[in-house]
Design an enzyme around this catalytic site. Structure first.
Site, mmCIF file in Angstrom:
data_model
loop_
_atom_site.group_PDB
_atom_site.id
_atom_site.type_symbol
_atom_site.label_atom_id
_atom_site.label_comp_id
_atom_site.label_asym_id
_atom_site.label_seq_id
_atom_site.Cartn_x
_atom_site.Cartn_y
_atom_site.Cartn_z
ATOM 1 N N CYS A 126 0.829 -1.203 0.000
ATOM 2 C CA CYS A 126 0.000 0.000 0.000
ATOM 3 C C CYS A 126 0.868 1.260 0.000
ATOM 4 O O CYS A 126 1.817 1.358 0.765
ATOM 5 C CB CYS A 126 -0.932 0.070 1.195
ATOM 6 S SG CYS A 126 -2.165 -1.214 1.237
ATOM 7 N N GLY B 17 -2.454 -0.206 6.319
ATOM 8 C CA GLY B 17 -2.443 -0.836 7.644
ATOM 9 C C GLY B 17 -3.644 -1.749 7.800
ATOM 10 O O GLY B 17 -4.334 -2.070 6.815
ATOM 11 N N LYS C 284 15.196 -16.256 -3.834
ATOM 12 C CA LYS C 284 15.225 -15.368 -5.002
ATOM 13 C C LYS C 284 14.553 -16.030 -6.188
ATOM 14 O O LYS C 284 13.754 -15.413 -6.887
ATOM 15 C CB LYS C 284 16.675 -15.006 -5.390
ATOM 16 C CG LYS C 284 17.414 -14.048 -4.503
ATOM 17 C CD LYS C 284 16.941 -12.618 -4.563
ATOM 18 C CE LYS C 284 15.870 -12.386 -3.524
ATOM 19 N NZ LYS C 284 16.338 -11.948 -2.226
ATOM 20 N N GLU D 133 10.729 -16.424 -5.696
ATOM 21 C CA GLU D 133 10.076 -15.117 -5.620
ATOM 22 C C GLU D 133 9.824 -14.512 -7.006
ATOM 23 O O GLU D 133 8.758 -13.974 -7.263
ATOM 24 C CB GLU D 133 11.031 -14.207 -4.833
ATOM 25 C CG GLU D 133 10.451 -13.076 -4.113
ATOM 26 C CD GLU D 133 11.503 -12.342 -3.272
ATOM 27 O OE1 GLU D 133 11.098 -11.451 -2.557
ATOM 28 O OE2 GLU D 133 12.711 -12.619 -3.350
ATOM 29 N N LYS E 43 6.930 -4.944 -1.451
ATOM 30 C CA LYS E 43 8.298 -4.646 -1.065
ATOM 31 C C LYS E 43 8.443 -4.529 0.446
ATOM 32 O O LYS E 43 9.329 -5.096 1.052
ATOM 33 C CB LYS E 43 8.753 -3.347 -1.749
ATOM 34 C CG LYS E 43 10.169 -2.908 -1.392
ATOM 35 C CD LYS E 43 11.173 -3.894 -1.929
ATOM 36 C CE LYS E 43 12.590 -3.568 -1.520
ATOM 37 N NZ LYS E 43 13.475 -4.741 -1.710
HETATM 38 C C1 AGP Z 1 13.308 -10.510 -0.158
HETATM 39 O O1 AGP Z 1 13.614 -10.717 -1.491
HETATM 40 C C2 AGP Z 1 11.913 -10.349 0.174
HETATM 41 N N1 AGP Z 1 11.246 -9.445 -0.668
HETATM 42 C C3 AGP Z 1 11.524 -10.365 1.630
HETATM 43 O O2 AGP Z 1 11.832 -11.646 2.107
HETATM 44 C C4 AGP Z 1 12.113 -9.310 2.604
HETATM 45 O O3 AGP Z 1 13.468 -9.556 2.802
HETATM 46 C C5 AGP Z 1 11.329 -9.369 3.926
HETATM 47 O O4 AGP Z 1 10.008 -9.027 3.676
HETATM 48 C C6 AGP Z 1 11.914 -8.485 4.997
HETATM 49 O O5 AGP Z 1 11.896 -7.154 4.617
HETATM 50 P P1 AGP Z 1 12.761 -6.077 5.384
HETATM 51 O O6 AGP Z 1 14.201 -6.427 5.170
HETATM 52 O O7 AGP Z 1 12.396 -4.763 4.764
HETATM 53 O O8 AGP Z 1 12.390 -6.154 6.828
#
Ligand code: AGP
Length: 608
Positions: free
Chosen positions: A2, A98, A485, A488, A603
């Site tokens: 979001c 949220g 990777k 994903e 992300k």
């Molecule tokens: C990694 O490629 C992912 N998109 C995901 O596992 C990410 O590392 C996880 O959501 C943790 O995010 P952060 O490092 O922003 O806490």
């Protein structure tokens, strides 16, 4: 996950809102929308397509006040009716990031009060709740404040009303939101990148803040309702750092930025002759002297970084280390140890589970906390006593790449500082490790030169549906990261195992259709690993081995060897990560997936 953008100006804000949403696309979303106030009317446009589609649909929409949103579905499927903004009686519009936990009871009482719900979202209750108070004669600000006091959960919100053409209200608790300061115009956004075309002057809001923005200024009220000043800061983020440039995808760009990102992260250390705890903050020396163990809390890729660090911390610093998945730790009954240093690792610093895990650890009596994070103003950094910022620059691709390798560099520094403090690092070793760290960016660059060969190799994966990744010791978490990777961004089902575990089960999966990818550094476990690889080959498995130069693993029928340029000792996990990132990237290209925005993923995972 979001994205929110809002603006109040003397010009048409629709292009600003759309540009901002485009820049927040990387956070992940499945629908988008905007609402503007013009001449006493609310105009709202929503789309289940990309922001580009919303742009087309908004061609005839304009106005000097508006809010916009990219939605990543939590309550209710991705659809136009569930997309934000949500309206109440066509008079009030709300965007929200949220989760509202008590939305069902609020929805029930608002329904009794006569409100008609047109979506399945938790957000719509916020719109009706604000409207219910506004209709009682409260100002939009007061109606929002009262409504927020009735909500349980996490939110960042933007609110406009058609009868209030000179006011934009916003608030945050548990989800990120900041203000952008212009001249005679003000903005709100989930992160700075959305506002770079209009301003770099930003105000980071604190938990519980509520803000009233007008064209001639803004007022911030803290969680207790008192008016308060927050500093205006100049963001160091440049436009170029969030632009794609000559690259095809952000992920490719970010893979290639790793030498520079590592150099930036290590800059202060590499320029000095010795390591000092002060790089983690003023209280680090005293804190490190008081600890007897480490507890690492993180999710996903950041958790894998923690798993590598466990090998370093126990072997080099001689300090017991536990690594926990944040989403599990937060609900697990564990045995707290106030002498443990709680290390949270996160690219975004906003991951809801990691935040909750840190708060849980604190509530259990943990007092020593350290954040390793890529976003200086993030919640995790603010919640921790100590910090080391990775300086990877903005990471836009959902698949984390440069954030991971810079986290590893930061964790290696932590290991060395603790080893030194515990008398386990001679002066000679210290200067040798500093030398290796200085060399790291160029070592990574040499691995990046393998790109054309890896692109070729990736063609062999185009028709695969499964893959196994193997590693041993501190390279096992690198196998985990390689598998993450690949799944994903290419949607190939991939699993990682410590190579020694193969014969305890996964070997049953091995046949000619199961590619087995192995990380083969020249370390103490090499001969063991070679035997494990033989076990695979003997079952007809096709092997793809990323081998250090002097491992003597040779190409043969069914064995494809990618020669790594050099063995980097303890830093080897960083080098071995790079080819696995490139492999995942090129396999995704083969599969034709949306590399930077893979399906179903966001992300920054700011909800539970
Ligand atoms: C990694 O490629 C992912 N998109 C995901 O596992 C990410 O590392 C996880 O959501 C943790 O995010 P952060 O490092 O922003 O806490």
């Amino acid at each position: 996950m979001c994205g929110i953008v809002g603006a109040i100006a003397q010009r048409n804000v629709v292009p600003i809102l759309l540009e901002g949403l485009q820049r927040l696309e990387y956070r992940g979303y499945d629908s988008a929308g905007l609402a503007v106030v013009k001449e006493g009317q609310l105009q709202c446009v929503r789309s289940t397509g990309r922001v580009a589609d919303l742009r087309e649909r908004s061609a005839a929409t304009e106005g000097p006040l508006g809010i916009a949103h990219t939605r990543w579905a939590t309550h209710g499927v991705p659809s136009e009716r569930n997309a934000h903004p949500h309206l109440s009686n066509d008079r009030i519009a709300v965007v929200h990031n949220g989760i509202i936990e008590n939305y069902e009871e609020l929805r029930a009482s608002l329904t009794v009060a006569g409100y008609v719900f047109t979506s399945d979202t938790d957000t719509e209750v916020i719109a009706h709740l604000i409207h219910s108070h506004y209709a009682q004669g409260l100002s939009l600000l007061a109606a929002t404040q009262v409504s927020l006091s009735e909500l349980v959960g996490a939110y960042a919100i933007g609110v406009v009303a058609c009868d209030e053409p000179d006011r934009l209200i916003c608030a945050r608790r548990g989800s990120p939101l900041l203000l952008g300061v212009g001249i005679g115009e003000y903005f709100i956004a989930s992160d700075v990148s959305a506002l770079l075309p209009v301003t770099r002057q930003v105000v980071y809001l604190e938990e519980g803040d509520v803000v009233e923005l007008k064209r001639d200024g803004y007022r911030i009220f803290d969680a207790g309702g008192a008016q308060i000043e927050r500093p205006v800061q100049t963001s160091e983020l440049s436009n170029e750092s969030v632009e794609l440039g000559a690259y095809r995808h952000y992920m490719q760009k970010e893979i290639h930025e790793q030498p520079q990102a590592l150099a930036n992260t290590l800059e202060s250390v590499c320029n000095s002759q010795s390591l000092v705890p002060g790089i983690f903050g003023a209280e680090a020396a005293a804190t490190f002297a008081d600890i007897d163990s480490i507890l690492i809390l993180a999710c996903g890729t950041s958790n894998h970084a923690g798993q590598v660090a466990r090998y370093w911390l126990e072997e080099l610093a001689g300090i017991p280390c536990r690594v926990e998945v944040a989403s599990e730790y937060r609900y697990r009954v564990s045995v707290p140890n106030p002498k443990a240093l709680v290390v949270v690792i996160s690219q975004s610093g906003e991951t809801a589970d990691t935040q909750a895990a840190l708060n849980h650890a604190k509530a259990q009596g943990h007092v020593h906390t350290l954040a390793i994070c890529n976003v200086p103003e993030s919640a995790l950094v603010r919640l921790s006593k100590l910090r080391l910022l990775t300086r990877a620059g903005p990471e836009i691709g959902v698949a984390s790449t440069k954030a991971f390798t810079t986290q590893l560099a930061a964790l290696f520094l932590l290991t060395l500082v603790l080893a030194k403090q515990r008398g386990r690092l001679t002066e000679q070793q210290e200067s040798q490790y500093l030398h290796e760290l200085r060399h790291l960016p160029s070592a990574v660059q040499k691995v990046l030169d393998l790109e054309p060969q890896i692109a070729k190799l990736a063609e062999r994966f185009a028709d695969k549906h499964n893959a196994l990744f193997l590693g041993r010791g501190m390279h096992f978490p690198i196998a985990l990261e390689g598998a993450l990777k690949l799944k994903e961004i290419s949607y190939i089902h991939a699993e990682a195992y410590p190579a020694g575990e193969l014969k305890h089960g996964p070997l049953a999966l091995v046949d000619k259709d199961m590619p087995v990818i192995s990380v083969a550094p020249n370390d103490a476990l090499l001969e063991k690993l070679k035997s494990n690889l033989q076990e695979v080959r003997a079952r007809g498995g096709e092997l793809y081995v990323f081998a250090d130069a002097d491992t003597h693993i040779r190409e043969a029928d069914g064995i494809h060897v990618m020669q790594m340029p050099e063995h980097a000792g303890y830093l080897s996990p960083i080098l071995h990560t790079i080819p696995l990132q490139l492999l995942a990237y090129y396999v995704a290209l083969q599969k034709g997936t949306d590399v930077d925005k893979p399906r179903n993923l966001a992300k920054s995972v700011t909800v539970e």
